[in-house]
Scaffold this active site. Sequence first.
Site, PDB file in Angstrom:
ATOM      1  N   GLU A   1     -14.011   5.327  -8.496  1.00  0.00           N
ATOM      2  CA  GLU A   1     -12.801   4.631  -8.922  1.00  0.00           C
ATOM      3  C   GLU A   1     -12.374   3.613  -7.858  1.00  0.00           C
ATOM      4  O   GLU A   1     -12.746   3.723  -6.679  1.00  0.00           O
ATOM      5  CB  GLU A   1     -11.668   5.625  -9.174  1.00  0.00           C
ATOM      6  CG  GLU A   1     -11.988   6.626 -10.289  1.00  0.00           C
ATOM      7  CD  GLU A   1     -10.827   7.518 -10.690  1.00  0.00           C
ATOM      8  OE1 GLU A   1     -10.589   7.676 -11.896  1.00  0.00           O
ATOM      9  OE2 GLU A   1     -10.152   8.079  -9.812  1.00  0.00           O
TER      10      GLU A   1
ATOM     11  N   ASP B   1      -1.947   5.517  -7.621  1.00  0.00           N
ATOM     12  CA  ASP B   1      -2.592   4.408  -6.894  1.00  0.00           C
ATOM     13  C   ASP B   1      -1.682   3.209  -6.610  1.00  0.00           C
ATOM     14  O   ASP B   1      -0.990   2.736  -7.510  1.00  0.00           O
ATOM     15  CB  ASP B   1      -3.726   3.792  -7.715  1.00  0.00           C
ATOM     16  CG  ASP B   1      -4.731   4.758  -8.239  1.00  0.00           C
ATOM     17  OD1 ASP B   1      -4.583   5.959  -8.020  1.00  0.00           O
ATOM     18  OD2 ASP B   1      -5.673   4.297  -8.883  1.00  0.00           O
TER      19      ASP B   1
HETATM   20  C1  FRU Z   1      -7.428   6.476  -9.668  1.00  0.00           C
HETATM   21  C2  FRU Z   1      -7.200   6.237 -11.158  1.00  0.00           C
HETATM   22  C3  FRU Z   1      -7.757   4.900 -11.592  1.00  0.00           C
HETATM   23  C4  FRU Z   1      -6.951   4.612 -12.821  1.00  0.00           C
HETATM   24  C5  FRU Z   1      -5.600   5.164 -12.452  1.00  0.00           C
HETATM   25  C6  FRU Z   1      -4.816   5.742 -13.608  1.00  0.00           C
HETATM   26  O1  FRU Z   1      -6.566   7.414  -9.125  1.00  0.00           O
HETATM   27  O2  FRU Z   1      -7.801   7.261 -11.895  1.00  0.00           O
HETATM   28  O3  FRU Z   1      -9.148   4.927 -11.821  1.00  0.00           O
HETATM   29  O4  FRU Z   1      -6.922   3.240 -13.099  1.00  0.00           O
HETATM   30  O5  FRU Z   1      -5.826   6.185 -11.493  1.00  0.00           O
HETATM   31  O6  FRU Z   1      -3.544   6.155 -13.223  1.00  0.00           O
END
Ligand code: FRU
Length: 540
Positions: free
Chosen positions: A248, A65
Amino acid sequence: MAYPNPHLSRRRMLAASAAVVVSFAAASCTASPTPAPTPAGRTPTASDPWRPVAHLTAEKNWLNDPNGLIHHNGTYHAFYQYNPRANSWGNMSWGHSTSTDLVHWEQQPVAMEASGEEEIFSGCMVMDTNNASGLGSAENPPMVALYTSAYGKNGALPQGAQAQSVAYSLDGGTTWQKYRGNPVLNLAPTNNNFRDPKVFWYEPGQYWVMTTVVADAQVVKLFKSTDLLHWDYLSDFSGAGAQGGLWEVPELVQMNVDGSTAKKWVMLLSINPGGIAGGSGMQYFVGEFDGTRFTAENAASPDAPLSDSQWLDHGADYYAANSISGAPGEKPVLLGWMGNWDYAQNVPTTPWRGSMAIPRELTLVRGERRYELRSAIATAAREALERRSGEVSKKNLTVTSSIQDLGADFTARSQLIELDLDLTSSREAGLILRQSSDAKSGLRISYTKETRTVKVDRSHAGTTNFSEKFSPYHQITLPSVGSDGKVRLTILLDSSSVEVFAQDGVAVISDTFFPDWDATGSSVFSLDGDSTISVHSRPL
Ligand code: FRU
């Protein structure tokens, strides 16, 4: 350190959170151990054939992300989920790259590195211009990051818990200090899936609003604060749209309705799995926010088919996008991760894995049934791409039930393409990219007149055997536009991805694919009749 992996299926994840394995103990630190910045712009080679030229990747190792996206003093900063130690998810830290044009990125030292106590999960960044947090000074206000602490052994909260924390920089984003009072926001009892803070300034109320998720309960939680350190609960948003996986990386953004003075609020939300193209995807909701509560209008009900929900992208590889805080212009500029948790950990790239999508600008329009988003390549990025020289075009080619090679001028491994298809008397027409010399493989982008379907088929476009979940094709039926058999596609082809913006961004399909190095041909085709096809290409 291995923490419960947020990307396991919900049931497996809940089980896994009870059994955490500890394997790595780094010193807790905020400053950066990584080497000096790497030069902007990289080119793919036969040994690194899938290295993008126009998309952000890390020089080496895993990235997911985008986090902390901010435009400050003329520079775009992208922080992101990064593993400084390996080419797979883990040791989650915040990597950092900067750009002045959203296309050329320069890698900076790691901003915040995972420690034995805490991994640094996704979050956001704002300029605390009035130093309301007191973390800087009036003369030197702090850049404030809000991130999720995913706790390990000896952390401030029990192992596996997730809560929201603050870090700040007083030197424009280069070095970071963690706030001593972390975490600043925690659920009681502590929760293992409470994450992904995104903050915006709510002008009418003169406070900051934070959206977060309880991922496995499919709930967005809103909080408010005047100093970024003390947060009060506002409301929940839930019970609408697709529910088939973790919710998310939420974001609430106010947008102008195109061509009017009206404004609406848009909730952007990632879901994994349960996306429209399988695995990870991004839905959105349009409605009102009264300073406390977001109310979606005409949202799909949770038991409706997936196609009733509104999706930001209909390809398999667009996830966790957030807007860039302070980006110039009226429209939100989003940066998204071009990946899908179904297979991202298996894609065959090395020594890096994961790239960002091209930044895109959103427009809100009133559709027939409800408000809809339109997407375009962000203006700054588009201008940077258009500065590349060497454009070529073929205009008004008449193609009759055949495939026509576009020739040596169209053999760049990355190109920005405008494709105009007029399916005069044909059923289907399109473009094949990264085609092998025996014409047996290639990425196929097509339009079918009767169903108004745009389709990207990556099933015979190079390496696919790294995961059974690497879905073969993705498609979208365009709304009434295009029923005359004419369609315009803007296509950004990079070394291992394609982003297809259909009909002025009514729909987008973003897909990764892993073509053979030697496959560089391009062809147009028309099935069952005549098509008139124009192609304009700019090699990147
Ligand atoms: C989304 C996610 C978020 C988390 C991060 C961990 O892709 O799962 O929810 O904060 O990636 O790498």
